[in-house]
Design a protein around this motif. Structure first.
Motif, PDB file in Angstrom:
ATOM      1  N   THR A  60       1.971  79.484  23.201  1.00 45.36           N
ATOM      2  CA  THR A  60       3.367  79.632  23.603  1.00 45.36           C
ATOM      3  C   THR A  60       4.285  79.630  22.392  1.00 45.36           C
ATOM      4  OG1 THR A  60       3.833  77.262  23.752  1.00 45.36           O
ATOM      5  CG2 THR A  60       2.806  78.311  25.671  1.00 45.36           C
ATOM      6  N   TRP A 106       6.672  77.656  21.595  1.00 45.31           N
ATOM      7  CA  TRP A 106       6.932  76.350  20.984  1.00 45.31           C
ATOM      8  C   TRP A 106       5.711  75.830  20.242  1.00 45.31           C
ATOM      9  CZ3 TRP A 106      11.725  75.832  20.321  1.00 45.31           C
ATOM     10  CH2 TRP A 106      12.620  76.399  21.226  1.00 45.31           C
ATOM     11  N   ASP A 165      12.364  85.196  23.383  1.00 41.22           N
ATOM     12  CA  ASP A 165      11.279  85.765  24.166  1.00 41.22           C
ATOM     13  C   ASP A 165      11.252  87.281  23.982  1.00 41.22           C
ATOM     14  OD1 ASP A 165      10.511  83.331  25.034  1.00 41.22           O
ATOM     15  OD2 ASP A 165      11.110  83.584  27.122  1.00 41.22           O
ATOM     16  N   SER A 210      14.113  75.365  30.013  1.00 40.05           N
ATOM     17  CA  SER A 210      13.640  75.221  31.381  1.00 40.05           C
ATOM     18  C   SER A 210      14.691  74.458  32.153  1.00 40.05           C
ATOM     19  CB  SER A 210      12.322  74.438  31.392  1.00 40.05           C
ATOM     20  OG  SER A 210      12.542  73.131  30.913  1.00 40.05           O
ATOM     21  N   GLU A 218      12.226  81.197  32.757  1.00 45.12           N
ATOM     22  CA  GLU A 218      11.452  80.728  31.612  1.00 45.12           C
ATOM     23  C   GLU A 218      12.327  80.566  30.372  1.00 45.12           C
ATOM     24  OE1 GLU A 218       8.521  83.582  30.597  1.00 45.12           O
ATOM     25  OE2 GLU A 218       9.863  85.283  30.877  1.00 45.12           O
ATOM     26  N   HIS A 268       4.879  73.928  26.407  1.00 46.11           N
ATOM     27  CA  HIS A 268       5.873  74.716  27.141  1.00 46.11           C
ATOM     28  C   HIS A 268       7.295  74.270  26.867  1.00 46.11           C
ATOM     29  CE1 HIS A 268       2.869  76.994  29.314  1.00 46.11           C
ATOM     30  NE2 HIS A 268       2.253  75.878  29.671  1.00 46.11           N
ATOM     31  N   TRP A 322       9.153  71.994  28.218  1.00 40.62           N
ATOM     32  CA  TRP A 322      10.002  71.581  29.341  1.00 40.62           C
ATOM     33  C   TRP A 322      10.608  70.210  29.053  1.00 40.62           C
ATOM     34  CZ3 TRP A 322       9.542  73.004  35.048  1.00 40.62           C
ATOM     35  CH2 TRP A 322       9.359  74.388  35.179  1.00 40.62           C
ATOM     36  N   TRP A 335       4.123  83.344  35.008  1.00 39.45           N
ATOM     37  CA  TRP A 335       3.562  82.043  34.652  1.00 39.45           C
ATOM     38  C   TRP A 335       3.251  81.164  35.873  1.00 39.45           C
ATOM     39  CZ3 TRP A 335       6.162  79.651  29.738  1.00 39.45           C
ATOM     40  CH2 TRP A 335       6.007  80.557  28.670  1.00 39.45           C
ATOM     41  N   ARG A 392       2.513  76.716  36.170  1.00 36.68           N
ATOM     42  CA  ARG A 392       3.698  75.956  36.570  1.00 36.68           C
ATOM     43  C   ARG A 392       3.413  74.464  36.708  1.00 36.68           C
ATOM     44  NH1 ARG A 392       7.046  78.412  41.381  1.00 36.68           N
ATOM     45  NH2 ARG A 392       7.181  80.029  39.787  1.00 36.68           N
ATOM     46  N   ARG A 449       1.322  72.700  35.049  1.00 40.16           N
ATOM     47  CA  ARG A 449       1.298  72.129  33.684  1.00 40.16           C
ATOM     48  C   ARG A 449       2.722  71.912  33.179  1.00 40.16           C
ATOM     49  NH1 ARG A 449      -2.127  72.119  28.665  1.00 40.16           N
ATOM     50  NH2 ARG A 449      -0.630  71.433  27.091  1.00 40.16           N
ATOM     51  N   CYS A 450       3.637  72.845  33.455  1.00 39.73           N
ATOM     52  CA  CYS A 450       5.028  72.701  33.020  1.00 39.73           C
ATOM     53  C   CYS A 450       5.660  71.446  33.609  1.00 39.73           C
ATOM     54  CB  CYS A 450       5.839  73.934  33.428  1.00 39.73           C
ATOM     55  SG  CYS A 450       5.385  75.454  32.583  1.00 39.73           S
ATOM     56  N   GLU A 470       4.307  68.386  31.907  1.00 46.15           N
ATOM     57  CA  GLU A 470       4.852  68.258  30.557  1.00 46.15           C
ATOM     58  C   GLU A 470       6.273  67.703  30.579  1.00 46.15           C
ATOM     59  OE1 GLU A 470       4.644  71.516  27.914  1.00 46.15           O
ATOM     60  OE2 GLU A 470       2.458  71.710  27.999  1.00 46.15           O
TER      61      GLU A 470
END
Length: 432
Positions: A220, A222, A244, A319, A336, A360, A362, A400, A404, A406-407, A410
């Motif tokens: 990603t 980041w 992006d 986010s 995103e 990610h 977030w 994505w 999601r 995982r986001c 995080e």
């Protein structure tokens, strides 16, 4: 024996000689000095006076040869080697050798006098690991400028880019990235993070040949930013764009954007978003009646403080919050990470805020206000230079969608770490 000291004509006549011919540097002057038997003089007539005369001539000739050689040697360094018919490789080697000798004899390091003469240095204010070096030799920051392999280093760069623009890209978006890059002048260095590992295909664009390419598959933006945009590496750039690949830039101009950011004193910013679909914070929506805005009105109950996000100048860089993530799940919408722009000073703080394993990002958007003071004045949205978030989809699914969960995890983990860090600091300093 008899001696003759004659000027030799251009065409020498053959001479029968049974004696010894002495070759000296005097030959460079076409001088021939020959000792030979004398048929005209009987041996008993050769006396001490004649021998002395021969010896004097030999000494004089030798002295002339030495003097001539001395002057030739003195004048040799001023002779250009390029005027002598020598192989180019030999001339290059001689040039390097003469230059090295000159430097060695004119400038010596303290190491040349032995280890006992090296000064004992310890400078605690030097960067960590460089305490044993004299401050004058320490280079603690670097850059991404491309340099030649030849010539003078000081002449490598005809122009130094002042700003850095990074895109996290896949080859499928090459045309959109090409359109985006053309919105930035030569004052901007372009850097591409390739998440699909396809780099050589970008050579079809002329600008790509001067861009920085970093290729690591399936990561990603980041993740790349944390590893390749250390503040000491990008310290040469006044502003860093971390964008992006799916942004519409028809109404955007890089130079005009920088002018507005400087005019309004924004340390953290983003272009206004033209909402074409999906859910967008009121804070990030473009306003057509102004250059920049730093606050807004959100839905009732969403803002506990008008100077804090999401009502204060806090762009939707990364986010939404965890509670909003639940709302997004119910409405099957997903917004995103998009287009943050950081000043050099703000990025030095933000980089340390990014967690290595929370790829990610977030939750970062609600913590960025810690990096600038006062945040409600130095964070804003540039309305007159605006973009469109085009979004991507695969087989009708939201972008994505597979990551999601995982986001969300995080975001919760980041918030927990930040709260623990705050509590540990307050406990250590005896504050409630």
């Amino acid at each position: 024996m008899s001696g003759s000291f004659n000027r030799v004509p251009n065409e020498r006549k053959p001479q029968k000689t049974t004696g010894i011919k002495v070759q000296t540097l005097a030959n460079w002057y076409d001088v021939d000095f020959t000792l030979q038997p004398s048929d005209a003089m009987p041996p008993h007539q050769i006396g001490p006076g004649k021998k002395s005369s021969d010896g004097a001539r030999l000494v004089i000739t030798t002295i002339l040869g030495v003097v001539f050689g001395f002057f030739v040697g003195m004048s040799f360094p001023s002779v250009s080697l390029t005027k002598i018919n020598l192989p180019s490789s030999l001339i290059s080697s001689l040039d390097v050798a003469i230059t090295d000798i000159h430097k060695t004899t004119t400038s010596k390091s303290v190491e040349d006098h032995g280890p006992s003469n090296v000064p004992k240095i310890y400078v605690p204010t030097n960067p960590r690991g460089a305490e044993l070096l004299p401050p004058g030799i320490v280079v603690s920051e670097s850059d991404l400028y491309l340099r030649r392999l030849w010539g003078e280093p000081s002449e490598d760069l005809k122009k130094k880019p002042k700003y850095l623009v990074t895109f996290t890209v896949g080859l499928d978006q090459k045309n959109n990235i090409d359109a985006s890059v053309k919105k930035f002048s030569e004052d901007f260095m372009i850097m591409l993070f390739h998440y699909d590992g396809r780099v050589s295909e970008w050579d079809q664009f002329e600008w790509s040949k001067n861009a920085i390419h970093v290729s690591v598959k399936k990561q990603t933006k980041w993740w790349y930013a944390k590893r390749f945009l250390h503040p000491d590496i990008v310290a040469s750039y006044e502003y860093i764009f971390i964008w992006d690949e799916d942004l519409g830039v028809e109404h955007f101009n890089g130079n005009k954007y920088i002018e507005l950011v400087k005019k309004h004193g924004l340390e953290i910013s983003q272009p206004g978003l033209e909402p074409n679909n999906g859910l967008t914070w009121q804070m990030t929506k473009r306003r057509g009646d102004r250059e920049v805005h730093k606050d807004t009105e959100e839905k009732p109950g969403w803002c506990s403080d008008p100077h804090l996000p999401p009502c204060a100048a806090y762009p939707n860089f990364l986010s939404f919050s965890f509670s909003l993530c639940m709302l997004l799940t119910r409405t099957t919408r997903f917004v995103e990470i998009m287009a943050p722009v950081f000043s050099r000073e703000a990025w030095r703080c933000v980089w340390h805020l990014i967690q290595n394993d929370l790829v990610h990002g977030w939750g970062l958007d609600f913590a960025l206000r810690r990096c600038v003071e006062p945040a409600h004045e130095k964070i804003g949205v540039v309305d007159s230079q605006w973009i469109i978030h085009q979004g991507q989809s695969e087989d009708g699914k939201a972008p994505w969608e597979g990551v999601r969960a995982r986001c969300r995890r995080e975001w919760a983990e980041f918030q927990s770490r930040l709260n623990d860090a705050d509590k540990a600091y307050l406990d250590r300093n005896g504050k409630e």
